[in-house]
Design a protein around this motif. Sequence first.
Motif, PDB file in Angstrom:
ATOM      1  N   ALA A 290       0.611   8.883   5.470  1.00  0.00           N
ATOM      2  CA  ALA A 290      -0.554   8.448   6.237  1.00  0.00           C
ATOM      3  C   ALA A 290      -1.521   9.602   6.410  1.00  0.00           C
ATOM      4  O   ALA A 290      -1.152  10.778   6.354  1.00  0.00           O
ATOM      5  CB  ALA A 290      -0.124   7.906   7.594  1.00  0.00           C
ATOM      6  N   ILE A 291      -2.785   9.238   6.633  1.00  0.00           N
ATOM      7  CA  ILE A 291      -3.843  10.195   6.958  1.00  0.00           C
ATOM      8  C   ILE A 291      -4.307   9.875   8.374  1.00  0.00           C
ATOM      9  O   ILE A 291      -4.632   8.721   8.680  1.00  0.00           O
ATOM     10  CB  ILE A 291      -5.016  10.087   5.973  1.00  0.00           C
ATOM     11  CG1 ILE A 291      -4.532  10.343   4.543  1.00  0.00           C
ATOM     12  CG2 ILE A 291      -6.135  11.060   6.353  1.00  0.00           C
ATOM     13  CD1 ILE A 291      -5.559   9.981   3.478  1.00  0.00           C
ATOM     14  N   HIS A 292      -4.358  10.886   9.230  1.00  0.00           N
ATOM     15  CA  HIS A 292      -4.648  10.673  10.639  1.00  0.00           C
ATOM     16  C   HIS A 292      -5.978  11.342  10.994  1.00  0.00           C
ATOM     17  O   HIS A 292      -6.120  12.563  10.833  1.00  0.00           O
ATOM     18  CB  HIS A 292      -3.519  11.233  11.497  1.00  0.00           C
ATOM     19  CG  HIS A 292      -2.165  10.753  11.063  1.00  0.00           C
ATOM     20  ND1 HIS A 292      -1.681   9.506  11.366  1.00  0.00           N
ATOM     21  CD2 HIS A 292      -1.208  11.358  10.304  1.00  0.00           C
ATOM     22  CE1 HIS A 292      -0.481   9.360  10.841  1.00  0.00           C
ATOM     23  NE2 HIS A 292      -0.168  10.469  10.190  1.00  0.00           N
ATOM     24  N   ILE A 293      -6.922  10.558  11.505  1.00  0.00           N
ATOM     25  CA  ILE A 293      -8.263  11.046  11.790  1.00  0.00           C
ATOM     26  C   ILE A 293      -8.494  11.094  13.296  1.00  0.00           C
ATOM     27  O   ILE A 293      -8.229  10.119  14.009  1.00  0.00           O
ATOM     28  CB  ILE A 293      -9.330  10.151  11.129  1.00  0.00           C
ATOM     29  CG1 ILE A 293      -9.162  10.168   9.605  1.00  0.00           C
ATOM     30  CG2 ILE A 293     -10.740  10.594  11.516  1.00  0.00           C
ATOM     31  CD1 ILE A 293     -10.053   9.178   8.884  1.00  0.00           C
ATOM     32  N   VAL A 294      -8.979  12.232  13.766  1.00  0.00           N
ATOM     33  CA  VAL A 294      -9.397  12.397  15.157  1.00  0.00           C
ATOM     34  C   VAL A 294     -10.842  12.888  15.163  1.00  0.00           C
ATOM     35  O   VAL A 294     -11.408  13.187  14.112  1.00  0.00           O
ATOM     36  CB  VAL A 294      -8.476  13.384  15.907  1.00  0.00           C
ATOM     37  CG1 VAL A 294      -7.072  12.811  16.040  1.00  0.00           C
ATOM     38  CG2 VAL A 294      -8.431  14.736  15.195  1.00  0.00           C
ATOM     39  N   ARG A 295     -11.429  12.981  16.371  1.00  0.00           N
ATOM     40  CA  ARG A 295     -12.853  13.305  16.445  1.00  0.00           C
ATOM     41  C   ARG A 295     -13.147  14.783  16.649  1.00  0.00           C
ATOM     42  O   ARG A 295     -14.279  15.209  16.460  1.00  0.00           O
ATOM     43  CB  ARG A 295     -13.506  12.510  17.580  1.00  0.00           C
ATOM     44  CG  ARG A 295     -13.631  11.039  17.293  1.00  0.00           C
ATOM     45  CD  ARG A 295     -14.431  10.309  18.351  1.00  0.00           C
ATOM     46  NE  ARG A 295     -13.720  10.232  19.620  1.00  0.00           N
ATOM     47  CZ  ARG A 295     -14.189   9.591  20.688  1.00  0.00           C
ATOM     48  NH1 ARG A 295     -15.377   9.004  20.641  1.00  0.00           N
ATOM     49  NH2 ARG A 295     -13.472   9.546  21.805  1.00  0.00           N
ATOM     50  N   ARG A 296     -12.129  15.575  17.046  1.00  0.00           N
ATOM     51  CA  ARG A 296     -12.395  16.973  17.371  1.00  0.00           C
ATOM     52  C   ARG A 296     -11.330  17.872  16.744  1.00  0.00           C
ATOM     53  O   ARG A 296     -10.176  17.463  16.568  1.00  0.00           O
ATOM     54  CB  ARG A 296     -12.399  17.214  18.884  1.00  0.00           C
ATOM     55  CG  ARG A 296     -13.372  16.355  19.656  1.00  0.00           C
ATOM     56  CD  ARG A 296     -13.359  16.733  21.150  1.00  0.00           C
ATOM     57  NE  ARG A 296     -12.018  16.975  21.666  1.00  0.00           N
ATOM     58  CZ  ARG A 296     -11.192  16.004  22.076  1.00  0.00           C
ATOM     59  NH1 ARG A 296     -11.576  14.738  22.015  1.00  0.00           N
ATOM     60  NH2 ARG A 296      -9.983  16.305  22.528  1.00  0.00           N
ATOM     61  N   ALA A 297     -11.711  19.103  16.478  1.00  0.00           N
ATOM     62  CA  ALA A 297     -10.794  20.058  15.856  1.00  0.00           C
ATOM     63  C   ALA A 297      -9.603  20.348  16.756  1.00  0.00           C
ATOM     64  O   ALA A 297      -8.472  20.495  16.277  1.00  0.00           O
ATOM     65  CB  ALA A 297     -11.540  21.347  15.515  1.00  0.00           C
TER      66      ALA A 297
ATOM     67  N   HIS B  19       0.847  -1.197   0.000  1.00  0.00           N
ATOM     68  CA  HIS B  19       0.000   0.000   0.000  1.00  0.00           C
ATOM     69  C   HIS B  19       0.880   1.244   0.000  1.00  0.00           C
ATOM     70  O   HIS B  19       1.858   1.328   0.760  1.00  0.00           O
ATOM     71  CB  HIS B  19      -0.908  -0.005   1.229  1.00  0.00           C
ATOM     72  CG  HIS B  19      -1.825  -1.187   1.302  1.00  0.00           C
ATOM     73  ND1 HIS B  19      -2.976  -1.289   0.551  1.00  0.00           N
ATOM     74  CD2 HIS B  19      -1.741  -2.337   2.027  1.00  0.00           C
ATOM     75  CE1 HIS B  19      -3.588  -2.439   0.820  1.00  0.00           C
ATOM     76  NE2 HIS B  19      -2.863  -3.099   1.704  1.00  0.00           N
ATOM     77  N   ALA B  20       0.533   2.202  -0.822  1.00  0.00           N
ATOM     78  CA  ALA B  20       1.329   3.422  -0.915  1.00  0.00           C
ATOM     79  C   ALA B  20       1.164   4.305   0.312  1.00  0.00           C
ATOM     80  O   ALA B  20       2.087   5.038   0.689  1.00  0.00           O
ATOM     81  CB  ALA B  20       0.935   4.202  -2.164  1.00  0.00           C
ATOM     82  N   ALA B  21      -0.007   4.251   0.936  1.00  0.00           N
ATOM     83  CA  ALA B  21      -0.297   5.068   2.111  1.00  0.00           C
ATOM     84  C   ALA B  21      -1.416   4.398   2.885  1.00  0.00           C
ATOM     85  O   ALA B  21      -2.090   3.495   2.376  1.00  0.00           O
ATOM     86  CB  ALA B  21      -0.695   6.484   1.695  1.00  0.00           C
ATOM     87  N   PHE B  22      -1.623   4.853   4.118  1.00  0.00           N
ATOM     88  CA  PHE B  22      -2.689   4.275   4.930  1.00  0.00           C
ATOM     89  C   PHE B  22      -3.446   5.375   5.663  1.00  0.00           C
ATOM     90  O   PHE B  22      -3.001   6.523   5.760  1.00  0.00           O
ATOM     91  CB  PHE B  22      -2.137   3.242   5.920  1.00  0.00           C
ATOM     92  CG  PHE B  22      -1.311   3.816   7.040  1.00  0.00           C
ATOM     93  CD1 PHE B  22      -1.887   4.223   8.238  1.00  0.00           C
ATOM     94  CD2 PHE B  22       0.070   3.947   6.908  1.00  0.00           C
ATOM     95  CE1 PHE B  22      -1.129   4.747   9.271  1.00  0.00           C
ATOM     96  CE2 PHE B  22       0.842   4.464   7.935  1.00  0.00           C
ATOM     97  CZ  PHE B  22       0.242   4.870   9.119  1.00  0.00           C
ATOM     98  N   ILE B  23      -4.591   4.997   6.203  1.00  0.00           N
ATOM     99  CA  ILE B  23      -5.424   5.879   7.024  1.00  0.00           C
ATOM    100  C   ILE B  23      -5.550   5.245   8.404  1.00  0.00           C
ATOM    101  O   ILE B  23      -5.680   4.026   8.515  1.00  0.00           O
ATOM    102  CB  ILE B  23      -6.830   6.067   6.413  1.00  0.00           C
ATOM    103  CG1 ILE B  23      -6.734   6.614   4.981  1.00  0.00           C
ATOM    104  CG2 ILE B  23      -7.690   6.989   7.281  1.00  0.00           C
ATOM    105  CD1 ILE B  23      -8.077   6.598   4.247  1.00  0.00           C
TER     106      ILE B  23
ATOM    107  N   ASN C 189      -3.178   7.896  -2.615  1.00  0.00           N
ATOM    108  CA  ASN C 189      -3.444   6.494  -2.946  1.00  0.00           C
ATOM    109  C   ASN C 189      -3.422   5.631  -1.681  1.00  0.00           C
ATOM    110  O   ASN C 189      -2.756   4.593  -1.612  1.00  0.00           O
ATOM    111  CB  ASN C 189      -2.446   5.961  -3.976  1.00  0.00           C
ATOM    112  CG  ASN C 189      -2.895   4.636  -4.576  1.00  0.00           C
ATOM    113  OD1 ASN C 189      -4.098   4.340  -4.634  1.00  0.00           O
ATOM    114  ND2 ASN C 189      -1.954   3.825  -5.014  1.00  0.00           N
ATOM    115  N   ALA C 190      -4.176   6.078  -0.675  1.00  0.00           N
ATOM    116  CA  ALA C 190      -4.286   5.353   0.592  1.00  0.00           C
ATOM    117  C   ALA C 190      -5.285   4.217   0.413  1.00  0.00           C
ATOM    118  O   ALA C 190      -6.493   4.446   0.332  1.00  0.00           O
ATOM    119  CB  ALA C 190      -4.736   6.291   1.701  1.00  0.00           C
ATOM    120  N   THR C 191      -4.792   2.992   0.339  1.00  0.00           N
ATOM    121  CA  THR C 191      -5.642   1.844   0.016  1.00  0.00           C
ATOM    122  C   THR C 191      -5.804   0.875   1.183  1.00  0.00           C
ATOM    123  O   THR C 191      -6.315  -0.228   1.006  1.00  0.00           O
ATOM    124  CB  THR C 191      -5.074   1.093  -1.199  1.00  0.00           C
ATOM    125  OG1 THR C 191      -3.689   0.798  -0.969  1.00  0.00           O
ATOM    126  CG2 THR C 191      -5.209   1.926  -2.467  1.00  0.00           C
TER     127      THR C 191
END
Length: 234
Positions: free
Chosen positions: A165-172, A138-142, A206-208
């Motif tokens: 990588a893409i990093h997800i949180v719940r609040r600003a 994988h080229a990138a991940f989440i 290209n996060a797969t």
Amino acid sequence: EQYGDPRTSLRVGEMPMPVPRRGEVLVKIGASAVHPADMAFIAGYYGFRRPLPTVPGLEAMGTVVGHNAGLYGQWLMGKRVACLGPDDAPGPWAEYMACAAGTCVPLRRETSTEFGATLVVNPLAALAQLSLVRQGRHAAFIQTAAGSALGRMLARLAAERGIPAIHIVRRADAADALRAAGTANVLSSDAPDFAEALAALAGRLNATIAFDAVAGELSETLAAAMPARSTVVV
């Protein structure tokens, strides 16, 4: 004494001193970690249940003070170790725990108590996740829950290895804190344009593959945002 709400299922009490079974050592606990997974264990929906009554906890550090594990157990005597609790016997939220000698990691003299108590569970999980990224080419991940201890660890390891990588949180405010610490590609799931921003970023990088600690609607959002034939690991 029962599985259920952690706020009502725990009490302070005494149990007999653990007796090491064959291949086990007795550890005098110095510190025990408290993970979200420990809350899931107490509630009864973790990957295993110990016979009741029992002691919670997945990992800890301490000093080996007894053994029934042959030469290796003898070598561990008196050493400070990081250790994992057994699946079928009381865990490390106690003064003493018996555990498999093979799950003990000897610690250096300069290793802190706190570091030793959190050495195994999250680091191995982060390394396992990165191995899935590499094995799947994988080229990138989440990742979701990126502000957690595991999430921050995974972000640092990925940055060191040059893996986007893409990093997800719940609040600003949590997103701002990660950005201030130098983490790139941080998104907050409470933003009104979250789904669109995630899709655009996932397509550009290209996060797969995605690692989702939340599940439910967020898993669906991840799958919809990622390129075709992607993978979501919950």
